[in-house]
Design a protein around this motif. Structure first.
Motif, PDB file in Angstrom:
ATOM      1  N   ARG B  86       0.751  -1.575   0.074  1.00 18.19           N
ATOM      2  CA  ARG B  86       0.152  -0.006  -0.080  1.00 18.19           C
ATOM      3  C   ARG B  86       1.481   1.222  -0.063  1.00 18.19           C
ATOM      4  O   ARG B  86       0.380   1.899  -0.573  1.00 18.19           O
ATOM      5  N   ARG B  87       1.732   1.255   0.774  1.00 16.81           N
ATOM      6  CA  ARG B  87       2.595   2.571   0.791  1.00 16.81           C
ATOM      7  C   ARG B  87       3.289   2.478  -0.791  1.00 16.81           C
ATOM      8  O   ARG B  87       3.350   3.840  -1.344  1.00 16.81           O
ATOM      9  N   MET B  91      -3.614   5.087  -3.662  1.00 15.37           N
ATOM     10  CA  MET B  91      -5.258   5.060  -4.973  1.00 15.37           C
ATOM     11  C   MET B  91      -6.433   6.126  -4.860  1.00 15.37           C
ATOM     12  O   MET B  91      -6.244   7.438  -3.987  1.00 15.37           O
ATOM     13  N   PHE B  93      -9.831   7.981  -5.658  1.00  7.53           N
ATOM     14  CA  PHE B  93     -11.693   6.932  -5.862  1.00  7.53           C
ATOM     15  C   PHE B  93     -12.628   8.368  -6.281  1.00  7.53           C
ATOM     16  O   PHE B  93     -12.404   9.035  -6.660  1.00  7.53           O
ATOM     17  N   LEU B  98     -11.403  12.444   0.698  1.00  4.11           N
ATOM     18  CA  LEU B  98     -10.374  13.229   1.350  1.00  4.11           C
ATOM     19  C   LEU B  98     -10.867  13.264   3.033  1.00  4.11           C
ATOM     20  O   LEU B  98     -11.877  12.773   3.778  1.00  4.11           O
ATOM     21  N   LEU B 110       0.289  13.392   6.233  1.00 10.82           N
ATOM     22  CA  LEU B 110      -0.455  12.883   6.674  1.00 10.82           C
ATOM     23  C   LEU B 110      -0.130  11.185   7.198  1.00 10.82           C
ATOM     24  O   LEU B 110       1.133  10.837   7.280  1.00 10.82           O
ATOM     25  N   ALA B 111       0.167  10.606   5.464  1.00 16.08           N
ATOM     26  CA  ALA B 111       0.477   9.804   5.457  1.00 16.08           C
ATOM     27  C   ALA B 111       2.335   9.690   5.117  1.00 16.08           C
ATOM     28  O   ALA B 111       3.362   8.803   5.831  1.00 16.08           O
ATOM     29  N   ARG B 159      -2.438  14.129  -2.870  1.00 17.95           N
ATOM     30  CA  ARG B 159      -2.313  13.412  -1.593  1.00 17.95           C
ATOM     31  C   ARG B 159      -1.282  12.103  -1.768  1.00 17.95           C
ATOM     32  O   ARG B 159      -0.982  11.731  -1.610  1.00 17.95           O
ATOM     33  N   ALA B 160      -2.675  11.240  -2.774  1.00 14.56           N
ATOM     34  CA  ALA B 160      -2.156  10.150  -3.518  1.00 14.56           C
ATOM     35  C   ALA B 160      -0.420  10.119  -3.640  1.00 14.56           C
ATOM     36  O   ALA B 160       0.713   9.834  -3.699  1.00 14.56           O
ATOM     37  N   MET B 163       3.411  10.773  -0.918  1.00 18.12           N
ATOM     38  CA  MET B 163       3.835   8.541  -0.388  1.00 18.12           C
ATOM     39  C   MET B 163       4.877   8.450  -1.818  1.00 18.12           C
ATOM     40  O   MET B 163       5.718   7.756  -1.406  1.00 18.12           O
TER      41      MET B 163
END
Lengths: 453, 251
Positions: B86-87, B91, B93, B98, B110-111, B159-160, B163
């Motif tokens: 997942r890291r 993804m 959606f 959010l 955050l992540a 956001r994705a 990472m």
């Protein structure tokens, strides 16, 4: 655009205009209270109802009240509250039978608590983390030492109970028993070794596990050590505590302990691990299934029968634990309601980013869930605050208990003593509960702004 | 299909994947190999299992038979492996998803802060960089509820990306948007494709598929019916079901 037009094209764009308003300070009042016959009727009815209810209260509390006097004779023919009675018994209402010469200690606890709590509650105040650490970590120990006098009478820890560990006799330094603390340190290392061996056998990271065990022992030890030190304070038994002091101790301990416990129970009840779920369900349903009075009775009168002889737990402490577990079960169900309101898509978004279970819960799910259930949580807090009056039946004299004791004083026997006392208690309870209620409302508004709702 | 023969070049490999929802056989014998840098658009009627398929790739859904390898890691019940995958897999959606209680910037940091253990300052710089890439750096301090749908979806993409994923999954990213906002999201995705990101996109945006996809995969009733390069796929569909589907969405 009329019906006959087939096509239409705008030639000039309309400008923005302010909404129509009728100015004037009376407009809102007229619109709100006297806009129509039904509204006028309601307004008049409300005014009459308020007058009927409020006027006698004002008369009793202020207009007809007696404000000065040395004993009940001043209040004999009074038609209003007998405030000299409250004045004379004020110390008893606040501290119970806490020795008068030592009342600076609870006073200091009150002041410290207020000084730490106020900036913690004010959203704009800085240094929230340090503040929270002081309030939740250091303050309880300070309060405990100040209120009880500290210097616990500890003699044996685990090894001492199981064996004849008695190397140092009754030697103490600064109130610390050599026997107990040597026992504690030995037990800590013994447990750490056992954990390391156990973890190694299970294939887990052994060194880390044993360090964790040592760390837990050290942290708990530091707290107990602080409570065990002899600061030269005269010990005061919890039996002589009373009044508002006890009410606040029970309520605040219950409130502070029940929220984190309740959150853990709510998470446990929604866990995918069947054993965790089952344990949480049993815990919650058990505590919700018994009345608080039963819990208090059990903690006070029956628990000592089950404890091994020689082990005694302070009466107030037992009640505190009972109240905390009881309210945690209710809190768990409130929190669960909030958890259920969070859509699955939020969990999925967090998981897709690689966040683990605890990260997802603490950063994504719980902040949203708890915000939703603020009204329920505060409702529980207020209920708990008022339920503390039940400790009276297990011979702990909180504010209401001291009040009833004061009624028995023949020097203050008058027709209005009873009403005055209850009015006073009512006002105090109202101030605290209404304060919580208002604060919760401001929290909700802030959360609504933050959520862009 | 660019077959380089280099095992490292395989980003995702699904072999004989089956999945059931209760009695319903939602994925049937799926074989799919995605090379690094490849851009695949998956289309098909609703209920054909295309969303379920890409949700299996980051284990939001659990497959019951077959093998799924993502970046060389096989997805099993092992939680550590799942989090590892997942890291590396971003993804996006359909409903943006959010976090409404966090600002745009906090959504993006955050992540990286908690999963990648990135220092806060660097995480914020990264976030602002990607927010600028999707053309909304000025919204960083706002809450998602204050943004339009198109802006929210671009935040979700940023956001994705924060990472630093090796591949990106898009689950109908424009289906919940007003027509006027679809373009801004598609533009962000095209820019991403041009940078060489490996992408798996469930979408009915055929224009997007023609423009950026290396391959279009058509699914129906839980199976891959046809897969081909976009030009061949749209101009000369071979399977009857594909022809019917295309005739209904391309007028």
């Amino acid at each position: 655009m009329t019906g006959s037009d087939r096509a239409y094209i705008r030639t000039r764009l309309a400008a923005n205009e302010p909404p129509p308003t009728r100015a004037g300070p009376f407009h809102a009042i007229v619109q709100g209270l006297f806009s129509g016959p039904l509204n006028i009727a309601f307004t008049l009815f409300s005014i009459v109802a308020i007058a009927f209810a409020a006027l006698p209260v004002v008369r009793f509390l202020i207009v007809d009240a007696v404000w000065q006097g040395m004993d009940a004779s001043a209040c004999q023919g009074a038609g209003g509250a007998c405030w000299p009675f409250v004045q004379a018994k004020f110390g008893q209402f606040i501290y119970g039978t806490y020795p008068e010469a030592l009342r600076w200690r609870p006073d200091l606890v009150f002041v410290l608590g207020a000084l730490l709590l106020a900036p913690l509650l004010a959203p704009a105040a800085p240094l929230k983390r340090i503040n929270a650490l002081l309030f939740f970590g250091i303050y309880p120990i300070v309060a405990f030492v100040l209120l009880t006098g500290g210097n616990l009478d500890l003699r044996h820890f685990l090894i001492g109970r199981l064996t004849a560990w008695n190397i140092f006799g009754s030697a103490t330094t600064a109130g610390l028993s050599w026997n107990f603390w040597s026992d504690y340190v030995a037990t800590a290392f013994l447990v750490a070794v056992l954990v390391e061996v156990g973890a190694a056998l299970l294939g887990a990271r052994a060194r880390k596990a044993s360090f964790t065990a040592l760390f837990v022992f050290a942290a708990v030890g530091a707290v107990v050590l602080a409570a065990d030190l002899d600061f030269g304070l005269e010990p005061v038994e919890t039996r002589s505590w009373g009044g508002l002091m006890v009410t606040l101790v029970v309520a605040i301990t219950g409130i502070v302990a029940s929220l984190p416990l309740g959150i853990l129970l709510a998470l446990g009840r929604r866990s995918e691990m069947p054993l965790v779920r089952l344990a949480s369900v049993i815990f919650i349903e058990f505590w919700r299934g018994v009345p608080l009075i039963t819990v208090l009775f059990f903690a006070t009168y029956m628990l000592p029968l089950f404890l091994p002889s020689g082990v005694s737990v302070d009466g107030l402490l037992r009640v505190l634990i009972g109240v905390a577990l009881f309210s945690a079960a209710y809190m768990a169900e409130v929190v669960r309601g909030g958890l259920q309101a969070i859509p699955k898509s939020q969990y999925e978004a967090a998981e897709a980013l690689g966040l683990g279970y605890w990260q997802t819960m603490s950063f994504v799910v719980l902040p949203q869930a708890l915000t939703i259930v603020i009204p329920g949580i505060v409702g529980n807090f207020i209920g708990l605050f008022k339920d503390t009056t039940l400790v009276l039946i297990v011979a702990i004299f909180d504010l209401l208990g001291q009040l009833r004791a004061a009624f028995a004083d023949p020097a203050w026997a008058s027709p209005v003593t009873l009403y005055t006392g209850f009015a006073f208690a009512g006002i105090i309870y109202f101030v605290f509960c209404y304060g919580m209620s208002r604060y919760a409302l401001s929290l909700e508004r802030r959360a609504a702004v933050a959520g862009g709702r | 299909m660019p077959a380089t023969g280099n095992a490292n070049a395989v980003a995702i490999e699904l072999t004989g994947v089956h999945k059931w929802f209760g009695q319903f056989h939602v994925l049937k014998d799926i074989d799919l190999k995605v090379m690094r840098g490849e851009r695949i658009v998956i289309c098909g009627p609703s209920g054909s299992g295309k969303s379920t398929l890409i949700r299996c790739i980051n284990r939001l859904e659990r497959h019951q038979r077959g093998r799924i390898l993502v970046d060389g890691i096989e997805l099993t019940d092992d939680l550590k492996r799942i989090e590892e995958v997942r890291r590396e897999v971003g993804m996006v959606f359909q409903q943006f998803n959010l976090f409404p209680h966090l600002t745009v910037l906090e959504n993006c940091t955050l992540a990286p802060i908690w999963v990648r253990k990135m220092p806060k300052k660097i995480a914020e710089e990264t976030a602002l960089h990607y927010l600028a890439r999707v053309k909304i750096p000025e919204q960083a301090g706002k809450y998602p509820g204050q943004l339009s749908g198109g802006q929210q979806q671009r935040v979700a993409i940023a956001r994705a990306l924060c990472m630093n994923p090796k591949l990106m999954l898009f689950d109908e990213p424009t289906s919940a948007l007003d027509p006027e906002m679809i373009k801004e999201v598609l533009d962000a995705m095209v820019a991403l494709a041009n940078d060489g990101m490996t992408m798996l996109v469930v979408s009915h945006e055929m224009g997007f598929a023609r423009e950026v996809a290396n391959r279009v995969v058509f699914m129906d009733a839980g199976q891959i019916i046809e897969a081909n390069e976009p030009k061949e796929f749209f101009d000369h569909p071979r399977h009857e079901r594909t022809k019917l589907f295309l005739s209904q969405i391309l007028h």
